[in-house]
Design an enzyme around this catalytic site. Structure first.
Site, PDB file in Angstrom:
ATOM      1  N   ASP A  10      51.917  11.952  29.364  1.00 12.18           N
ATOM      2  CA  ASP A  10      51.890  11.549  28.043  1.00 12.18           C
ATOM      3  C   ASP A  10      52.092  11.809  27.025  1.00 12.18           C
ATOM      4  O   ASP A  10      53.075  12.629  27.442  1.00 12.18           O
ATOM      5  CB  ASP A  10      50.168  12.440  28.498  1.00 12.18           C
ATOM      6  CG  ASP A  10      49.401  12.651  27.175  1.00 12.18           C
ATOM      7  OD1 ASP A  10      48.648  11.013  26.593  1.00 12.18           O
ATOM      8  OD2 ASP A  10      48.847  13.321  26.401  1.00 12.18           O
ATOM      9  N   ASP A  12      50.673  12.829  22.855  1.00 11.56           N
ATOM     10  CA  ASP A  12      50.184  13.289  22.287  1.00 11.56           C
ATOM     11  C   ASP A  12      50.172  15.011  22.729  1.00 11.56           C
ATOM     12  O   ASP A  12      48.697  14.575  23.619  1.00 11.56           O
ATOM     13  CB  ASP A  12      49.220  12.583  21.362  1.00 11.56           C
ATOM     14  CG  ASP A  12      49.327  11.110  20.504  1.00 11.56           C
ATOM     15  OD1 ASP A  12      49.991  11.238  19.765  1.00 11.56           O
ATOM     16  OD2 ASP A  12      49.437  10.170  20.980  1.00 11.56           O
ATOM     17  N   GLY A  45      48.156   6.726  26.120  1.00 11.40           N
ATOM     18  CA  GLY A  45      47.747   5.301  25.543  1.00 11.40           C
ATOM     19  C   GLY A  45      48.059   4.406  24.303  1.00 11.40           C
ATOM     20  O   GLY A  45      47.481   3.532  24.085  1.00 11.40           O
ATOM     21  N   ASN A 215      41.041  10.687  28.757  1.00 14.02           N
ATOM     22  CA  ASN A 215      42.053   9.095  29.101  1.00 14.02           C
ATOM     23  C   ASN A 215      43.384   9.970  30.431  1.00 14.02           C
ATOM     24  O   ASN A 215      43.819   8.605  31.400  1.00 14.02           O
ATOM     25  CB  ASN A 215      42.591   8.230  28.014  1.00 14.02           C
ATOM     26  CG  ASN A 215      44.189   8.800  27.613  1.00 14.02           C
ATOM     27  OD1 ASN A 215      44.223  10.206  27.203  1.00 14.02           O
ATOM     28  ND2 ASN A 215      44.250   8.229  27.224  1.00 14.02           N
TER      29      ASN A 215
END
Length: 262
Positions: A10, A12, A45, A215
């Site tokens: 991921d 962030d 995302g 997410n």
């Protein structure tokens, strides 16, 4: 536990710290993985245009972006999952009635559907993108594929229209106190990873993933080795196989050490 052949990160609060920079230990860990022949990939995302410089910095050419709706391997798209235009039209209508700001995202750009609200400004500015604030284009969703919407409202706002058929077939994943990702009903990082693993002829057990947010929950439970950052939300920690230290405390490096990849 078999050593993973591919590791997904991921962005962030995982690759990036709170200042949106990559810790030196993280860059070192990724380059060590690459030297060992392990595929390093991003699962985010964010849309591809939002993290070009990061990919260049870390020499990454494979990624699952826009919450699984736009997947690239070796710099070539291999899977796309746009939102159906009739659903986008209904989403626009409902958002306008409620006074919610809405942005549309594809692989190349993001456009506001109307003048940005205070919530939209807060949400987009929190991403700290090295890009101008998105322009307004009310017809963008009619003329382009859209892989994700960004809907701006708080938990206290009335969003009953999203719970009605057929808008309830879309997924709404909160990433900010004022911002929610709108993705296809089957959209998720886990689904994007699944499609990529098929192409690579890998199994979920061949994959590892690092994440921290809501997410990331499905992704962390789908792969063979899911690692939650120490700064992760509780749902991500519960879905992971192990919890490493926070991004500020060299979490990726320590997590890779724990599973024997470093």
């Amino acid at each position: 536990m078999a050593k993973p052949k591919i590791v997904f990160f991921d962005i962030d609060d995982t690759l990036y710290d709170q200042n949106k920079t990559v810790p030196d230990s993280t860059a070192e860990a990724i380059h060590k993985l690459q030297s060992k022949g392990v595929i390093t990939a991003i699962a985010t995302g964010r849309a591809p245009f939002m993290f070009r410089k990061l990919r260049q910095q870390l020499t990454i050419h494979t990624f699952v972006s826009i919450n699984g709706s736009f997947v690239v391997h070796e710099d070539a798209p291999v899977y796309t999952n746009p939102i159906q235009k009739p659903l986008l039209k209904l989403l626009v209508s409902g958002a306008e009635k409620q006074g919610f700001s809405l942005a549309f995202v594809n692989e190349e750009t993001m456009k506001m559907h109307r003048t940005a609200s205070r919530e939209a400004i807060m949400g987009i500015e929190s991403l700290k993108l090295p890009l101008p604030f998105p322009e307004t284009d009310p017809d963008f969703y009619k003329e382009h594929d859209v892989y994700q919407g960004l809907l701006f409202y708080s938990e206290q706002d009335n969003r009953e229209f999203l719970e009605q058929t057929p808008l309830n077939t879309l997924r709404y994943v909160r990433w900010h106190e004022c911002g929610v990702d709108v993705i296809p009903h089957n959209g998720s990082k886990a689904e994007g990873i699944k499609q990529l693993l098929k192409i690579l002829n890998f199994t979920p057990e061949d994959a590892c993933a690092f994440g921290d947010g809501n997410n990331d929950v499905e992704m962390l439970s789908y792969v063979g080795t899911g690692i939650a950052m120490g700064n992760a939300v509780e749902a991500a920690k519960k879905s992971a196989d192990l919890v490493t230290t926070s991004v500020q405390k060299d979490g990726i490096y320590h997590g890779l050490q724990q599973i024997g990849l470093l």
